[in-house]
Design a protein around this motif. Structure first.
Motif, PDB file in Angstrom:
ATOM      1  N   LEU A 194     -13.152 145.695  81.171  1.00 11.77           N
ATOM      2  CA  LEU A 194     -13.011 147.240  81.097  1.00 11.77           C
ATOM      3  C   LEU A 194     -12.917 147.555  80.456  1.00 11.77           C
ATOM      4  O   LEU A 194     -13.299 148.655  80.807  1.00 11.77           O
ATOM      5  CB  LEU A 194     -11.232 146.581  80.771  1.00 11.77           C
ATOM      6  N   ILE A 195     -13.552 147.681  79.059  1.00 14.94           N
ATOM      7  CA  ILE A 195     -13.998 148.688  78.435  1.00 14.94           C
ATOM      8  C   ILE A 195     -15.512 149.275  78.363  1.00 14.94           C
ATOM      9  O   ILE A 195     -16.341 150.307  78.712  1.00 14.94           O
ATOM     10  CB  ILE A 195     -14.322 147.640  76.569  1.00 14.94           C
ATOM     11  N   TYR A 196     -16.553 148.008  79.051  1.00 16.56           N
ATOM     12  CA  TYR A 196     -17.855 148.409  79.500  1.00 16.56           C
ATOM     13  C   TYR A 196     -17.501 149.040  80.651  1.00 16.56           C
ATOM     14  O   TYR A 196     -18.544 149.800  80.772  1.00 16.56           O
ATOM     15  CB  TYR A 196     -18.302 146.723  80.033  1.00 16.56           C
ATOM     16  N   ASP A 197     -17.072 148.725  82.006  1.00 16.15           N
ATOM     17  CA  ASP A 197     -16.419 149.685  82.375  1.00 16.15           C
ATOM     18  C   ASP A 197     -16.678 151.074  82.229  1.00 16.15           C
ATOM     19  O   ASP A 197     -16.361 152.258  83.339  1.00 16.15           O
ATOM     20  CB  ASP A 197     -15.745 149.314  83.675  1.00 16.15           C
ATOM     21  N   GLN A 198     -15.365 151.811  81.637  1.00 19.06           N
ATOM     22  CA  GLN A 198     -14.920 152.549  80.831  1.00 19.06           C
ATOM     23  C   GLN A 198     -15.882 153.874  80.797  1.00 19.06           C
ATOM     24  O   GLN A 198     -15.822 154.426  80.932  1.00 19.06           O
ATOM     25  CB  GLN A 198     -13.710 152.720  80.206  1.00 19.06           C
ATOM     26  N   TYR A 199     -16.734 152.844  80.133  1.00 15.17           N
ATOM     27  CA  TYR A 199     -17.941 153.642  79.296  1.00 15.17           C
ATOM     28  C   TYR A 199     -19.737 153.829  80.724  1.00 15.17           C
ATOM     29  O   TYR A 199     -19.671 155.097  80.643  1.00 15.17           O
ATOM     30  CB  TYR A 199     -18.481 152.700  77.884  1.00 15.17           C
ATOM     31  N   LEU A 200     -19.395 152.697  81.328  1.00 18.97           N
ATOM     32  CA  LEU A 200     -20.650 153.052  82.004  1.00 18.97           C
ATOM     33  C   LEU A 200     -20.604 153.681  83.364  1.00 18.97           C
ATOM     34  O   LEU A 200     -21.002 153.844  84.650  1.00 18.97           O
ATOM     35  CB  LEU A 200     -21.441 151.610  81.934  1.00 18.97           C
ATOM     36  N   SER A 201     -19.122 153.068  84.310  1.00 19.86           N
ATOM     37  CA  SER A 201     -18.673 153.148  85.901  1.00 19.86           C
ATOM     38  C   SER A 201     -17.743 154.720  85.050  1.00 19.86           C
ATOM     39  O   SER A 201     -18.554 155.596  86.204  1.00 19.86           O
ATOM     40  CB  SER A 201     -18.215 152.192  86.299  1.00 19.86           C
ATOM     41  N   ALA A 202     -16.678 154.640  84.977  1.00 21.42           N
ATOM     42  CA  ALA A 202     -15.691 155.758  85.279  1.00 21.42           C
ATOM     43  C   ALA A 202     -16.037 156.632  83.867  1.00 21.42           C
ATOM     44  O   ALA A 202     -14.896 157.848  84.342  1.00 21.42           O
ATOM     45  CB  ALA A 202     -14.300 154.789  84.860  1.00 21.42           C
ATOM     46  N   ARG A 203     -17.066 156.414  82.862  1.00 15.75           N
ATOM     47  CA  ARG A 203     -17.127 157.880  82.483  1.00 15.75           C
ATOM     48  C   ARG A 203     -16.251 158.107  80.922  1.00 15.75           C
ATOM     49  O   ARG A 203     -16.376 159.364  80.717  1.00 15.75           O
ATOM     50  CB  ARG A 203     -18.692 158.494  82.756  1.00 15.75           C
ATOM     51  N   ASP A 204     -14.748 157.155  81.083  1.00  9.70           N
ATOM     52  CA  ASP A 204     -13.709 157.526  80.390  1.00  9.70           C
ATOM     53  C   ASP A 204     -14.088 156.965  79.265  1.00  9.70           C
ATOM     54  O   ASP A 204     -13.239 156.697  78.990  1.00  9.70           O
ATOM     55  CB  ASP A 204     -12.480 157.525  81.347  1.00  9.70           C
ATOM     56  N   TRP A 205     -14.583 157.801  77.975  1.00 12.67           N
ATOM     57  CA  TRP A 205     -14.834 157.034  76.877  1.00 12.67           C
ATOM     58  C   TRP A 205     -13.664 157.211  75.749  1.00 12.67           C
ATOM     59  O   TRP A 205     -13.722 156.414  75.528  1.00 12.67           O
ATOM     60  CB  TRP A 205     -16.338 158.140  76.072  1.00 12.67           C
ATOM     61  N   PRO A 206     -12.930 158.293  76.154  1.00  8.79           N
ATOM     62  CA  PRO A 206     -12.155 158.656  75.087  1.00  8.79           C
ATOM     63  C   PRO A 206     -10.579 156.853  75.587  1.00  8.79           C
ATOM     64  O   PRO A 206     -11.026 156.263  74.263  1.00  8.79           O
ATOM     65  CB  PRO A 206     -10.874 159.741  75.466  1.00  8.79           C
ATOM     66  N   PHE A 207     -10.617 156.568  77.076  1.00  7.83           N
ATOM     67  CA  PHE A 207      -9.839 155.640  77.244  1.00  7.83           C
ATOM     68  C   PHE A 207     -11.107 154.371  76.880  1.00  7.83           C
ATOM     69  O   PHE A 207     -10.041 153.433  76.141  1.00  7.83           O
ATOM     70  CB  PHE A 207      -9.863 155.844  78.515  1.00  7.83           C
ATOM     71  N   GLY A 208     -11.671 154.235  76.728  1.00  3.59           N
ATOM     72  CA  GLY A 208     -12.591 152.901  76.724  1.00  3.59           C
ATOM     73  C   GLY A 208     -12.268 153.175  74.979  1.00  3.59           C
ATOM     74  O   GLY A 208     -12.287 151.783  74.618  1.00  3.59           O
ATOM     75  N   SER A 209     -12.756 154.039  74.201  1.00  2.00           N
ATOM     76  CA  SER A 209     -12.315 154.137  72.767  1.00  2.00           C
ATOM     77  C   SER A 209     -11.216 153.440  72.255  1.00  2.00           C
ATOM     78  O   SER A 209     -10.967 152.524  71.702  1.00  2.00           O
ATOM     79  CB  SER A 209     -12.938 155.335  72.511  1.00  2.00           C
ATOM     80  N   ALA A 210      -9.801 154.174  72.751  1.00  2.00           N
ATOM     81  CA  ALA A 210      -8.812 153.917  73.064  1.00  2.00           C
ATOM     82  C   ALA A 210      -7.948 151.933  73.291  1.00  2.00           C
ATOM     83  O   ALA A 210      -8.240 151.724  72.367  1.00  2.00           O
ATOM     84  CB  ALA A 210      -7.743 153.856  73.656  1.00  2.00           C
ATOM     85  N   LEU A 211      -9.162 151.444  74.144  1.00  2.64           N
ATOM     86  CA  LEU A 211      -9.246 149.770  74.409  1.00  2.64           C
ATOM     87  C   LEU A 211     -10.436 148.801  73.585  1.00  2.64           C
ATOM     88  O   LEU A 211      -9.635 148.355  72.773  1.00  2.64           O
ATOM     89  CB  LEU A 211      -9.998 149.663  75.351  1.00  2.64           C
ATOM     90  N   ALA A 212     -10.695 149.696  72.525  1.00  5.82           N
ATOM     91  CA  ALA A 212     -11.721 149.038  72.126  1.00  5.82           C
ATOM     92  C   ALA A 212     -11.068 149.270  71.041  1.00  5.82           C
ATOM     93  O   ALA A 212     -10.615 147.821  69.817  1.00  5.82           O
ATOM     94  CB  ALA A 212     -12.870 149.540  72.008  1.00  5.82           C
ATOM     95  N   MET A 213     -10.837 150.075  70.881  1.00  7.36           N
ATOM     96  CA  MET A 213      -9.271 149.897  69.062  1.00  7.36           C
ATOM     97  C   MET A 213      -8.390 148.855  68.877  1.00  7.36           C
ATOM     98  O   MET A 213      -8.230 148.500  68.002  1.00  7.36           O
ATOM     99  CB  MET A 213      -9.281 151.484  69.005  1.00  7.36           C
ATOM    100  N   ALA A 214      -8.129 149.276  70.704  1.00  5.63           N
ATOM    101  CA  ALA A 214      -6.997 147.920  69.750  1.00  5.63           C
ATOM    102  C   ALA A 214      -6.999 146.173  70.572  1.00  5.63           C
ATOM    103  O   ALA A 214      -6.252 145.183  69.854  1.00  5.63           O
ATOM    104  CB  ALA A 214      -5.990 148.671  71.433  1.00  5.63           C
ATOM    105  N   LEU A 215      -8.542 146.679  70.374  1.00  2.39           N
ATOM    106  CA  LEU A 215      -8.628 144.959  70.560  1.00  2.39           C
ATOM    107  C   LEU A 215      -9.496 144.529  68.965  1.00  2.39           C
ATOM    108  O   LEU A 215      -9.141 144.184  68.785  1.00  2.39           O
ATOM    109  CB  LEU A 215     -10.369 144.650  71.386  1.00  2.39           C
ATOM    110  N   ILE A 216      -9.999 146.304  68.705  1.00  4.43           N
ATOM    111  CA  ILE A 216     -10.611 145.477  66.615  1.00  4.43           C
ATOM    112  C   ILE A 216      -9.410 145.414  66.351  1.00  4.43           C
ATOM    113  O   ILE A 216      -9.167 144.431  65.351  1.00  4.43           O
ATOM    114  CB  ILE A 216     -11.282 147.226  66.661  1.00  4.43           C
ATOM    115  N   ALA A 217      -8.165 145.879  66.678  1.00  5.51           N
ATOM    116  CA  ALA A 217      -6.610 145.839  65.198  1.00  5.51           C
ATOM    117  C   ALA A 217      -6.435 144.254  65.696  1.00  5.51           C
ATOM    118  O   ALA A 217      -5.647 143.642  65.153  1.00  5.51           O
ATOM    119  CB  ALA A 217      -5.842 146.785  66.137  1.00  5.51           C
TER     120      ALA A 217
END
Length: 275
Positions: A228-251
Protein backbone atom coordinates in the motif's frame (compact mmCIF):
# COMPACT_ATOMS: atom_id res chain seq x y z
CA UNK A 1 31.08 6.69 18.39
CA UNK A 2 30.51 9.94 16.47
CA UNK A 3 30.72 8.33 12.99
CA UNK A 4 28.15 5.73 14.06
CA UNK A 5 25.80 8.37 15.47
CA UNK A 6 26.23 10.47 12.35
CA UNK A 7 25.33 7.48 10.18
CA UNK A 8 22.18 6.85 12.23
CA UNK A 9 21.16 10.51 12.11
CA UNK A 10 21.66 10.88 8.35
CA UNK A 11 20.17 7.57 7.21
CA UNK A 12 17.57 6.89 9.91
CA UNK A 13 16.52 9.93 11.91
CA UNK A 14 16.44 12.44 9.04
CA UNK A 15 14.29 10.21 6.73
CA UNK A 16 11.86 9.57 9.58
CA UNK A 17 11.61 13.31 10.31
CA UNK A 18 10.93 13.97 6.61
CA UNK A 19 8.22 11.30 6.56
CA UNK A 20 6.62 12.81 9.65
CA UNK A 21 6.69 16.28 8.09
CA UNK A 22 5.26 15.11 4.75
CA UNK A 23 2.41 13.29 6.51
CA UNK A 24 0.93 16.64 7.65
CA UNK A 25 0.72 18.12 4.15
CA UNK A 26 -1.74 17.68 1.29
CA UNK A 27 -1.25 15.94 -2.02
CA UNK A 28 -0.63 18.24 -4.95
CA UNK A 29 -3.03 18.39 -7.87
CA UNK A 30 -0.60 16.49 -10.09
CA UNK A 31 1.00 14.49 -7.33
CA UNK A 32 3.84 15.43 -5.04
CA UNK A 33 3.26 17.68 -2.05
CA UNK A 34 1.18 20.78 -1.49
CA UNK A 35 2.54 22.45 1.65
CA UNK A 36 -0.81 23.01 3.37
CA UNK A 37 -1.14 21.66 6.92
CA UNK A 38 -3.77 18.95 7.46
CA UNK A 39 -4.68 16.03 9.72
CA UNK A 40 -6.55 14.41 6.88
CA UNK A 41 -3.89 11.83 6.02
CA UNK A 42 -4.03 10.23 9.46
CA UNK A 43 -7.83 10.37 9.47
CA UNK A 44 -7.80 8.63 6.11
CA UNK A 45 -5.33 6.01 7.39
CA UNK A 46 -7.85 5.14 10.12
CA UNK A 47 -10.52 4.40 7.52
CA UNK A 48 -11.87 0.80 7.81
CA UNK A 49 -10.56 0.02 4.32
CA UNK A 50 -6.96 0.74 5.27
CA UNK A 51 -7.41 -0.59 8.81
CA UNK A 52 -8.39 -3.94 7.29
CA UNK A 53 -5.16 -3.95 5.27
CA UNK A 54 -3.21 -3.32 8.48
CA UNK A 55 -5.12 -6.16 10.16
CA UNK A 56 -4.43 -8.55 7.27
CA UNK A 57 -0.75 -7.60 7.30
CA UNK A 58 -0.56 -8.16 11.06
CA UNK A 59 -2.27 -11.56 10.77
CA UNK A 60 0.08 -12.75 8.03
CA UNK A 61 3.10 -11.42 9.93
CA UNK A 62 1.95 -13.12 13.15
CA UNK A 63 1.44 -16.41 11.30
CA UNK A 64 4.93 -16.21 9.78
CA UNK A 65 6.38 -15.31 13.18
CA UNK A 66 4.72 -18.23 14.97
CA UNK A 67 5.84 -20.75 12.34
CA UNK A 68 9.38 -19.35 12.34
CA UNK A 69 9.64 -19.64 16.14
CA UNK A 70 8.29 -23.21 16.14
CA UNK A 71 10.86 -24.25 13.50
CA UNK A 72 13.75 -22.17 14.83
CA UNK A 73 13.76 -23.30 18.47
CA UNK A 74 14.39 -27.02 17.79
CA UNK A 75 16.93 -26.08 15.10
CA UNK A 76 18.80 -23.75 17.45
CA UNK A 77 18.68 -26.35 20.23
CA UNK A 78 20.05 -29.04 17.90
CA UNK A 79 22.90 -26.77 16.81
CA UNK A 80 23.78 -25.89 20.41
CA UNK A 81 23.92 -29.58 21.34
CA UNK A 82 26.03 -30.57 18.34
CA UNK A 83 29.78 -31.11 18.81
CA UNK A 84 31.60 -27.79 19.08
CA UNK A 85 33.65 -28.47 15.95
CA UNK A 86 30.44 -28.79 13.91
CA UNK A 87 28.51 -25.81 15.28
CA UNK A 88 30.32 -23.26 13.12
CA UNK A 89 29.56 -25.24 9.97
CA UNK A 90 25.89 -25.56 10.96
CA UNK A 91 25.64 -21.82 11.63
CA UNK A 92 27.19 -21.13 8.22
CA UNK A 93 24.47 -23.30 6.65
CA UNK A 94 21.84 -21.25 8.51
CA UNK A 95 23.34 -18.03 7.13
CA UNK A 96 23.91 -19.44 3.64
CA UNK A 97 20.64 -18.04 2.15
CA UNK A 98 21.82 -14.51 3.00
CA UNK A 99 24.69 -14.95 0.56
CA UNK A 100 22.22 -14.57 -2.30
CA UNK A 101 19.92 -11.69 -3.15
CA UNK A 102 16.49 -11.54 -1.45
CA UNK A 103 14.79 -11.20 -4.82
CA UNK A 104 16.54 -14.29 -6.20
CA UNK A 105 15.56 -16.32 -3.13
CA UNK A 106 11.95 -15.26 -3.57
CA UNK A 107 11.92 -16.10 -7.28
CA UNK A 108 13.29 -19.55 -6.39
CA UNK A 109 10.08 -20.24 -4.46
CA UNK A 110 8.06 -19.46 -7.58
CA UNK A 111 9.93 -22.29 -9.30
CA UNK A 112 9.24 -24.60 -6.37
CA UNK A 113 5.58 -23.77 -5.75
CA UNK A 114 4.03 -23.29 -9.19
CA UNK A 115 1.69 -25.91 -10.69
CA UNK A 116 4.54 -27.39 -12.74
CA UNK A 117 7.13 -26.85 -10.02
CA UNK A 118 9.36 -29.33 -8.24
CA UNK A 119 7.04 -29.85 -5.27
CA UNK A 120 3.96 -30.61 -7.37
CA UNK A 121 5.98 -32.90 -9.62
CA UNK A 122 7.31 -34.77 -6.60
CA UNK A 123 3.81 -35.17 -5.14
CA UNK A 124 2.52 -36.44 -8.48
CA UNK A 125 5.42 -38.86 -8.88
CA UNK A 126 4.72 -40.29 -5.42
CA UNK A 127 1.04 -40.69 -6.30
CA UNK A 128 -0.08 -38.41 -3.47
CA UNK A 129 -2.09 -36.07 -5.70
CA UNK A 130 -3.96 -36.40 -9.00
CA UNK A 131 -4.05 -32.70 -9.81
CA UNK A 132 -1.44 -30.01 -9.10
CA UNK A 133 -1.92 -28.43 -5.68
CA UNK A 134 -2.38 -24.63 -5.83
CA UNK A 135 0.52 -23.50 -3.69
CA UNK A 136 1.42 -20.26 -5.46
CA UNK A 137 -0.26 -16.83 -5.53
CA UNK A 138 -2.05 -17.34 -2.23
CA UNK A 139 -1.52 -16.66 1.46
CA UNK A 140 0.30 -19.97 1.93
CA UNK A 141 2.97 -18.88 -0.56
CA UNK A 142 3.36 -15.47 1.09
CA UNK A 143 3.78 -16.97 4.58
CA UNK A 144 6.20 -19.60 3.23
CA UNK A 145 8.36 -16.92 1.62
CA UNK A 146 8.40 -14.78 4.75
CA UNK A 147 9.29 -17.72 7.01
CA UNK A 148 12.06 -18.89 4.69
CA UNK A 149 13.66 -15.45 4.35
CA UNK A 150 13.53 -14.48 8.03
CA UNK A 151 13.94 -17.83 9.79
CA UNK A 152 17.74 -17.43 10.24
CA UNK A 153 17.18 -14.37 12.44
CA UNK A 154 15.21 -16.44 14.95
CA UNK A 155 17.62 -19.37 14.86
CA UNK A 156 20.58 -17.11 15.61
CA UNK A 157 18.91 -15.22 18.46
CA UNK A 158 17.60 -18.40 20.10
CA UNK A 159 20.97 -20.14 19.63
CA UNK A 160 22.68 -17.20 21.33
CA UNK A 161 20.29 -17.42 24.30
CA UNK A 162 20.81 -21.18 24.65
CA UNK A 163 24.58 -20.79 24.51
CA UNK A 164 24.47 -18.26 27.37
CA UNK A 165 22.61 -20.69 29.64
CA UNK A 166 24.50 -21.96 32.66
CA UNK A 167 24.69 -25.77 32.20
CA UNK A 168 24.70 -26.19 35.98
CA UNK A 169 21.12 -24.87 36.15
CA UNK A 170 19.88 -27.61 33.81
CA UNK A 171 21.96 -30.22 35.63
CA UNK A 172 20.51 -29.14 38.98
CA UNK A 173 16.99 -29.63 37.62
CA UNK A 174 17.87 -33.11 36.39
CA UNK A 175 19.59 -34.00 39.69
CA UNK A 176 16.41 -33.06 41.53
CA UNK A 177 14.54 -35.65 39.50
CA UNK A 178 12.77 -33.42 37.00
CA UNK A 179 12.07 -35.18 33.68
CA UNK A 180 13.50 -33.69 30.50
CA UNK A 181 10.21 -32.10 29.41
CA UNK A 182 9.76 -30.41 32.78
CA UNK A 183 13.33 -29.11 32.78
CA UNK A 184 12.68 -27.60 29.38
CA UNK A 185 9.30 -26.12 30.34
CA UNK A 186 10.21 -24.77 33.79
CA UNK A 187 13.90 -23.89 33.35
CA UNK A 188 15.22 -23.73 29.82
CA UNK A 189 12.29 -22.10 28.02
CA UNK A 190 11.82 -19.21 30.51
CA UNK A 191 15.54 -18.44 30.47
CA UNK A 192 15.68 -18.36 26.68
CA UNK A 193 12.48 -16.36 26.18
CA UNK A 194 14.41 -13.08 25.65
CA UNK A 195 16.08 -14.64 22.60
CA UNK A 196 12.77 -15.99 21.35
CA UNK A 197 11.15 -12.58 21.81
CA UNK A 198 13.98 -10.82 19.97
CA UNK A 199 13.75 -13.23 17.04
CA UNK A 200 9.96 -12.99 16.94
CA UNK A 201 10.09 -9.19 16.84
CA UNK A 202 12.65 -9.37 14.01
CA UNK A 203 10.36 -11.58 11.93
CA UNK A 204 7.16 -9.67 12.69
CA UNK A 205 8.62 -6.22 12.02
CA UNK A 206 10.27 -7.30 8.77
CA UNK A 207 7.19 -9.24 7.63
CA UNK A 208 4.50 -6.65 8.26
CA UNK A 209 6.29 -4.06 6.14
CA UNK A 210 7.36 -6.45 3.39
CA UNK A 211 6.11 -5.72 -0.12
CA UNK A 212 8.29 -7.88 -2.38
CA UNK A 213 7.09 -11.26 -1.11
CA UNK A 214 3.34 -10.47 -1.28
CA UNK A 215 3.84 -9.00 -4.74
CA UNK A 216 5.77 -11.96 -6.18
CA UNK A 217 4.46 -14.99 -4.26
CA UNK A 218 1.00 -13.54 -3.66
CA UNK A 219 0.62 -12.45 -7.26
CA UNK A 220 -0.69 -9.09 -6.14
CA UNK A 221 -3.80 -10.73 -4.64
CA UNK A 222 -2.76 -9.97 -1.07
CA UNK A 223 -2.14 -6.31 -0.39
CA UNK A 224 -0.13 -5.70 2.72
CA UNK A 225 0.89 -2.40 4.29
CA UNK A 226 4.20 -2.39 2.46
CA UNK A 227 2.45 -2.75 -0.91
CA UNK A 228 0.00 0.00 0.00
CA UNK A 229 2.80 2.43 0.90
CA UNK A 230 4.72 1.46 -2.25
CA UNK A 231 1.66 2.17 -4.41
CA UNK A 232 1.04 5.54 -2.78
CA UNK A 233 4.53 6.73 -3.65
CA UNK A 234 5.00 5.26 -7.12
CA UNK A 235 1.49 4.79 -8.54
CA UNK A 236 -0.91 7.21 -6.84
CA UNK A 237 1.86 9.77 -6.27
CA UNK A 238 0.24 10.60 -2.93
CA UNK A 239 3.37 11.14 -0.87
CA UNK A 240 1.65 12.69 2.17
CA UNK A 241 -0.73 9.75 2.58
CA UNK A 242 2.09 7.28 1.96
CA UNK A 243 4.12 9.09 4.63
CA UNK A 244 1.22 8.87 7.09
CA UNK A 245 0.92 5.12 6.49
CA UNK A 246 4.68 4.73 6.88
CA UNK A 247 4.64 6.64 10.18
CA UNK A 248 1.81 4.43 11.45
CA UNK A 249 3.87 1.37 10.54
CA UNK A 250 6.99 2.81 12.20
CA UNK A 251 4.94 3.52 15.35
CA UNK A 252 3.84 -0.13 15.49
CA UNK A 253 7.44 -1.28 15.05
CA UNK A 254 8.74 1.04 17.78
CA UNK A 255 6.00 -0.13 20.13
CA UNK A 256 6.97 -3.76 19.54
CA UNK A 257 10.66 -3.04 20.05
CA UNK A 258 9.88 -1.20 23.28
CA UNK A 259 7.74 -4.10 24.52
CA UNK A 260 10.48 -6.57 23.63
CA UNK A 261 13.12 -4.51 25.46
CA UNK A 262 10.84 -4.22 28.50
CA UNK A 263 10.22 -7.99 28.51
CA UNK A 264 13.97 -8.70 28.32
CA UNK A 265 14.67 -6.28 31.17
CA UNK A 266 12.03 -7.88 33.39
CA UNK A 267 13.33 -11.36 32.58
CA UNK A 268 16.88 -10.31 33.51
CA UNK A 269 15.68 -8.71 36.76
CA UNK A 270 13.73 -11.86 37.61
CA UNK A 271 16.81 -13.96 36.89
CA UNK A 272 18.92 -11.81 39.23
CA UNK A 273 16.30 -12.06 41.99
CA UNK A 274 16.04 -15.85 41.59
CA UNK A 275 19.84 -16.10 41.74
Amino acid sequence: MLPGLGWLVVFMVVPCVLLLAYSFFERGVYGGIDYVFTWGNFERAADPLYASIFATSARIALTATAIAVVIAYPAAYAISRAPVRRQTALLVLVMLPFWSNYLIRTYAWIVLLNREGLINRALSALGLVDQPVPMLYNEFAVVTGLVYNYLPFVILTVYSSIQRLNPEVLEASEDLGAPAWKTFHRVMLPLTLPGVAAGAVFVFVLSIGNFITPDLLGGGRFQMVGNLIYDQYLSARDWPFGSALAMALIAVMLLLLFAQALAVKRAEEKGVQDA
